[in-house]
Design an enzyme around this catalytic site. Structure first.
Site, mmCIF file in Angstrom:
data_model
loop_
_atom_site.group_PDB
_atom_site.id
_atom_site.type_symbol
_atom_site.label_atom_id
_atom_site.label_comp_id
_atom_site.label_asym_id
_atom_site.label_seq_id
_atom_site.Cartn_x
_atom_site.Cartn_y
_atom_site.Cartn_z
ATOM 1 C CB ALA A 1 2.734 -0.137 -1.220
ATOM 2 C CE LYS B 1 -0.791 1.049 1.029
ATOM 3 N NZ LYS B 1 0.502 0.831 1.678
#
Length: 496
Positions: A50, A78
């Site tokens: 991430a 994201k």
């Protein structure tokens, strides 16, 4: 050193090694010989799947197009991180990227929200966040500005397969002339006079000399730690988690455009959705949760079937006291470790490389350049450290010795000052180009239970009706914009 840098050797591959190779090749391929040595027999940690928004700048500098990046890394979008159960079971809030609402003058939006909330004319803080509302409804479209306005649009980062990203950067680097050498390092040779690293010897007998070394050897820290004996500053008294388990699971039908961080008894679980699978893991304290209990907790809380057995990772939170020492610059895990709660691992590599490029020596490495690099690195690590501690400190969980310890343990004075300032007057200030914005600090503190006692006096310049319309108008803009976006699944399908 009193001679220019002609040869650079990167020790270790993975994301950090190949990020270093790509950036150095992008800027210096015509001036410097760049080599990278890694062993195909040695795996990488690979938990940094991430990212945060500055990764887009990194890719832009390399000339990598977003669609190509998403295809080659099986990436997804994201928009923020959803924190679940960090106060009480069943609660959640999001640290959403981008701004929330819009500021009026020097008083931030949250000050207006505080007064409107007291008057009963404001909804949840995140109802005014375009990023949070898009994430909550699983929607996304690239958007620099909100259509029909000059207001900022969505701010996004990525979820990615770190192994595929390393492969992509390797191809990029080799195309620009970086030479990859497959081999295990057996010994490290030091110059007896200067103390610099002179060369590394491979098991094959090959000797690789260089003027500058980039240590991307992971937790082992082969050059910066073992060879140069640079101390490691231990922060585990503030951040007691020291182990993690990582496991992939099948891809979910609905690909959510946000990361999840879910608090459990002795730590927290990450969930990172990719196109081809879901990345999962549990970060925990072995003193409060056994390895078997951790594995049971992780596997019991997957929302898709596991694709492998959990892989253990052991770490010590902290930083190398010098991240540039002699002729060695450390990047990634060799330079320090901050748990992936706010997805900063790849960003710290990116920032280390940015500093190195800015301070890159022409006629030899200067002590003043090393000192400045280390000064900036220390500030950056400490500010991120405080932000991560903030989540633990503000938890209100009562059912676990681990969480009570995290809440009650002494904290850095730098963090306590910020909490006190915000709790009293709603004020928060970003310091010295630190990573996390004022809005980021506001979200975590509000999300974990701090309601400031007061708001900025400028807010009272608005009449009650004006304040009501200000809040309502922004909510309408957010709702209308989100309603016009395609689903995140449809966006991902469009770039395949």
């Amino acid at each position: 050193m009193n001679h220019s840098i002609k040869n650079v050797l990167i020790v270790g591959g993975g994301s950090s090694g190949w990020m270093a190779a790509a950036v150095l090749a992008r800027f210096f391929s015509k001036q410097i010989k760049i080599q990278l040595v890694e062993s195909s027999e040695i795996g990488t940690v690979g938990v940094g799947e991430a990212t945060i928004p500055p990764i887009r700048t990194f890719n832009d500098v390399l000339g990598i197009k977003e669609a190509d990046f998403l295809k080659q890394t099986m990436g997804t979008i994201k928009l923020g991180i959803q924190f679940e159960n960090w106060n009480q079971p069943g609660d959640s809030y999001m640290h959403a990227f981008g701004e929330i609402g819009r500021n009026l003058g020097v008083a931030g939006f949250h000050h207006y929200w505080l007064k409107a909330r007291q008057a009963g004319v404001a909804e949840d803080f995140w109802r005014y966040s375009l990023n949070e509302q898009a994430a909550r409804h699983n929607r996304f479209a690239p958007m620099e500005t909100i259509p029909g306005t000059q207001f900022p649009g969505l701010t996004h980062a990525y979820h990615l397969d770190a192994g595929l990203y390393a492969q992509m950067l390797r191809a990029y680097s080799e195309k620009l002339g970086v030479k990859r050498i497959d081999g295990k390092i057996q010994t490290v040779d030091k110059d007896p006079e200067s103390g610099d690293i002179a060369a590394v010897q491979l098991e094959s007998g090959e000797r690789l000399a260089a003027d500058l070394f980039i240590d991307c050897s992971g937790f082992r820290a082969l050059l910066i730690g073992e060879a140069l004996d640079v101390d490691y500053e231990d922060w585990s008294h503030w951040l007691p988690c020291d182990r993690a388990l990582a496991v992939p699971s099948e891809a979910a039908e609905t690909i959510t455009p946000y990361t999840r961080a879910i608090a459990h008894e002795g730590g927290w679980q990450w969930r990172i959705p990719l196109q081809h699978r879901t990345g999962n893991g549990l970060v925990y304290s072995h003193r409060h949760l056994s390895d078997d209990e951790a594995a049971h907790t992780l596997l019991s809380n997957l929302d898709t079937p596991a694709l492998a057995d959990p892989r253990p990772i052991r770490f010590k939170t902290g930083r190398r006291v010098q991240q540039w020492c002699q002729n060695v610059v450390s990047l990634g895990l060799s330079s320090g470790f901050l748990e992936p709660l706010e997805s900063t691992s790849l960003h710290l590599v990116q920032q280390g490389l940015t500093r190195l490029i800015k301070l890159f020596p022409r006629n030899g490495i200067q002590p003043s350049d090393i000192e400045e690099y280390n000064r900036q690195s220390q500030i950056e690590f400490e500010k991120i450290r405080d932000f991560i501690i903030l989540h633990y400190h503000l938890n209100s969980k009562t059912d676990s010795p681990f969480w009570r310890m995290c809440r009650e343990a002494p904290k850095p004075e730098s963090l306590l000052r910020r909490i006190d300032l915000f709790a009293g007057s709603g004020r928060v200030f970003r310091e010295q180009d630190e990573l996390f914005s004022e809005t980021a600090w506001e979200q975590v503190m509000i999300g974990q239970g701090i309601t400031p006692q007061d708001y900025h006096p400028l807010v009272d310049n608005l009449e009650d009706q004006q304040l009501r319309e200000f809040m309502n108008s922004w909510q309408r803009i957010v709702d209308k914009t989100v309603a016009q976006m395609p689903s995140h699944n449809d966006f991902i399908a469009s770039i395949k």
